[in-house]
Design a protein around this motif. Structure first.
Motif, PDB file in Angstrom:
ATOM      1  N   VAL A  28       0.811  -1.254   0.059  1.00 43.58           N
ATOM      2  CA  VAL A  28       0.118  -0.039   0.064  1.00 43.58           C
ATOM      3  C   VAL A  28       0.890   1.093   0.063  1.00 43.58           C
ATOM      4  N   THR A  29       1.804   1.273   0.658  1.00 45.26           N
ATOM      5  CA  THR A  29       2.836   2.303   0.949  1.00 45.26           C
ATOM      6  C   THR A  29       3.528   2.678  -0.316  1.00 45.26           C
ATOM      7  N   ASN A  30       4.019   1.634  -1.062  1.00 47.62           N
ATOM      8  CA  ASN A  30       4.734   1.638  -2.295  1.00 47.62           C
ATOM      9  C   ASN A  30       3.627   2.206  -3.391  1.00 47.62           C
ATOM     10  N   LYS A  31       2.554   1.746  -3.280  1.00 48.65           N
ATOM     11  CA  LYS A  31       1.517   2.322  -4.498  1.00 48.65           C
ATOM     12  C   LYS A  31       1.368   3.913  -4.133  1.00 48.65           C
ATOM     13  N   LEU A  32       0.925   4.174  -2.874  1.00 48.18           N
ATOM     14  CA  LEU A  32       0.873   5.646  -2.625  1.00 48.18           C
ATOM     15  C   LEU A  32       2.008   6.571  -2.983  1.00 48.18           C
ATOM     16  N   LEU A  33       3.149   5.815  -2.714  1.00 48.96           N
ATOM     17  CA  LEU A  33       4.581   6.693  -2.960  1.00 48.96           C
ATOM     18  C   LEU A  33       4.570   6.868  -4.278  1.00 48.96           C
ATOM     19  N   SER A  34       4.396   5.743  -5.122  1.00 47.98           N
ATOM     20  CA  SER A  34       4.476   5.939  -6.494  1.00 47.98           C
ATOM     21  C   SER A  34       3.330   6.789  -7.236  1.00 47.98           C
ATOM     22  N   THR A  35       2.373   6.790  -6.729  1.00 48.90           N
ATOM     23  CA  THR A  35       1.265   7.759  -7.190  1.00 48.90           C
ATOM     24  C   THR A  35       1.720   9.485  -6.839  1.00 48.90           C
ATOM     25  N   GLY A  36       2.226   9.519  -5.727  1.00 49.59           N
ATOM     26  CA  GLY A  36       2.576  10.674  -5.344  1.00 49.59           C
ATOM     27  C   GLY A  36       3.938  11.243  -6.241  1.00 49.59           C
ATOM     28  N   TRP A  37       4.506  10.207  -6.242  1.00 51.42           N
ATOM     29  CA  TRP A  37       5.944  10.443  -7.216  1.00 51.42           C
ATOM     30  C   TRP A  37       5.555  11.143  -8.511  1.00 51.42           C
ATOM     31  N   LYS A  38       4.670  10.337  -8.970  1.00 50.42           N
ATOM     32  CA  LYS A  38       4.309  10.532 -10.377  1.00 50.42           C
ATOM     33  C   LYS A  38       3.445  12.020 -10.525  1.00 50.42           C
ATOM     34  N   ALA A  39       2.710  12.429  -9.619  1.00 52.48           N
ATOM     35  CA  ALA A  39       2.029  13.442  -9.481  1.00 52.48           C
ATOM     36  C   ALA A  39       2.992  14.566  -9.374  1.00 52.48           C
ATOM     37  N   SER A  40       4.030  14.332  -8.497  1.00 51.45           N
ATOM     38  CA  SER A  40       4.892  15.553  -8.307  1.00 51.45           C
ATOM     39  C   SER A  40       5.898  15.767  -9.228  1.00 51.45           C
ATOM     40  N   THR A  41       6.417  14.555  -9.950  1.00 52.71           N
ATOM     41  CA  THR A  41       7.522  14.799 -10.898  1.00 52.71           C
ATOM     42  C   THR A  41       6.960  14.735 -12.508  1.00 52.71           C
ATOM     43  N   GLY A  42       5.761  14.037 -12.501  1.00 49.16           N
ATOM     44  CA  GLY A  42       5.308  13.909 -13.810  1.00 49.16           C
ATOM     45  C   GLY A  42       5.769  12.854 -14.670  1.00 49.16           C
ATOM     46  N   LYS A  44       6.892   8.264 -13.947  1.00 49.06           N
ATOM     47  CA  LYS A  44       6.833   7.172 -13.012  1.00 49.06           C
ATOM     48  C   LYS A  44       8.307   7.009 -12.182  1.00 49.06           C
ATOM     49  N   PRO A  45       8.144   6.522 -10.904  1.00 49.46           N
ATOM     50  CA  PRO A  45       9.328   6.299 -10.084  1.00 49.46           C
ATOM     51  C   PRO A  45      10.207   5.389 -10.617  1.00 49.46           C
ATOM     52  N   PRO A  46      11.615   5.271 -10.430  1.00 48.32           N
ATOM     53  CA  PRO A  46      12.549   4.617 -11.035  1.00 48.32           C
ATOM     54  C   PRO A  46      12.123   3.062 -10.661  1.00 48.32           C
ATOM     55  N   ALA A  47      12.311   2.213 -11.429  1.00 51.12           N
ATOM     56  CA  ALA A  47      11.846   0.662 -11.404  1.00 51.12           C
ATOM     57  C   ALA A  47      13.107   0.195 -10.679  1.00 51.12           C
ATOM     58  N   ASN A  48      14.237   0.759 -10.754  1.00 51.85           N
ATOM     59  CA  ASN A  48      15.271   0.161 -10.489  1.00 51.85           C
ATOM     60  C   ASN A  48      16.547   1.406 -10.048  1.00 51.85           C
ATOM     61  N   PRO A  49      16.598   1.930  -8.816  1.00 52.08           N
ATOM     62  CA  PRO A  49      17.493   3.019  -8.816  1.00 52.08           C
ATOM     63  C   PRO A  49      18.868   2.716  -8.866  1.00 52.08           C
ATOM     64  N   GLY A  57      20.478  11.827  -8.128  1.00 51.04           N
ATOM     65  CA  GLY A  57      19.544  12.549  -7.424  1.00 51.04           C
ATOM     66  C   GLY A  57      18.286  11.668  -7.090  1.00 51.04           C
ATOM     67  N   GLU A  58      17.719  11.248  -8.399  1.00 48.54           N
ATOM     68  CA  GLU A  58      16.524  10.625  -8.489  1.00 48.54           C
ATOM     69  C   GLU A  58      16.394   9.241  -7.765  1.00 48.54           C
ATOM     70  N   ALA A  59      17.579   8.605  -7.946  1.00 48.48           N
ATOM     71  CA  ALA A  59      17.717   7.392  -7.230  1.00 48.48           C
ATOM     72  C   ALA A  59      17.902   7.343  -5.698  1.00 48.48           C
ATOM     73  N   VAL A  60      18.695   8.512  -5.155  1.00 46.61           N
ATOM     74  CA  VAL A  60      18.757   8.616  -3.756  1.00 46.61           C
ATOM     75  C   VAL A  60      17.510   9.066  -3.273  1.00 46.61           C
ATOM     76  N   ALA A  61      16.646   9.781  -3.810  1.00 46.71           N
ATOM     77  CA  ALA A  61      15.427  10.387  -3.304  1.00 46.71           C
ATOM     78  C   ALA A  61      14.328   9.461  -3.315  1.00 46.71           C
ATOM     79  N   TRP A  62      14.272   8.490  -4.307  1.00 45.84           N
ATOM     80  CA  TRP A  62      13.126   7.614  -4.467  1.00 45.84           C
ATOM     81  C   TRP A  62      13.729   6.415  -3.287  1.00 45.84           C
ATOM     82  N   SER A  63      14.936   5.982  -3.121  1.00 41.88           N
ATOM     83  CA  SER A  63      15.547   4.981  -2.138  1.00 41.88           C
ATOM     84  C   SER A  63      15.155   5.443  -0.730  1.00 41.88           C
ATOM     85  N   ILE A  64      15.502   6.795  -0.346  1.00 37.30           N
ATOM     86  CA  ILE A  64      15.193   7.192   0.927  1.00 37.30           C
ATOM     87  C   ILE A  64      13.501   7.358   1.143  1.00 37.30           C
ATOM     88  N   ALA A  65      12.804   7.922   0.573  1.00 45.59           N
ATOM     89  CA  ALA A  65      11.354   7.839   0.372  1.00 45.59           C
ATOM     90  C   ALA A  65      11.125   6.411   0.707  1.00 45.59           C
TER      91      ALA A  65
END
Length: 100
Positions: A28-42, A44-49, A57-65
């Motif tokens: 559930v959290t991953n789905k919410l994060l993916s939706t939020g990432w797409k809404a804020s960046t336009g 998809k989140p990285p499939a493999n950071p 920068g994107e890899a670090v941000a996604w991994s931390i989040a």
């Protein structure tokens, strides 16, 4: 049934509850994060950071989040499951008993 057999069954039940609740929280959290990432960046989140084509920068941000928020979600859900377990069984599962 002996008390130790009941205790073992309770601890096995807890192990199942912990895994199921943790996986559910992560999904559930991953789905919410993916939706939020797409809404804020336009995007998809990285499939493999670790992919070199993903900016560092994107890899670090996604991994931390994902790391922090999934761990927090799992912890909160498992605490709720532990409360339910205590109400049902009358004690904490062995895996959660306080350290000596």
């Amino acid at each position: 049934m002996s008390k130790s057999t009941q205790s073992d069954k309770g601890d096995k039940l807890w192990a199942i509850m912990a895994v199921v609740s943790g996986l559910g929280a992560a999904k559930v959290t991953n789905k919410l994060l993916s939706t939020g990432w797409k809404a804020s960046t336009g995007r998809k989140p990285p499939a493999n950071p670790a992919d070199p084509d993903v900016s560092i920068g994107e890899a670090v941000a996604w991994s931390i989040a994902t790391g922090a928020l999934v761990a927090l979600a799992r912890m909160f859900v498992q605490r709720r499951a532990a409360d339910y377990f205590v109400k049902s069984v009358g004690r904490l599962p062995k895996q959660l008993e306080k350290d000596a």
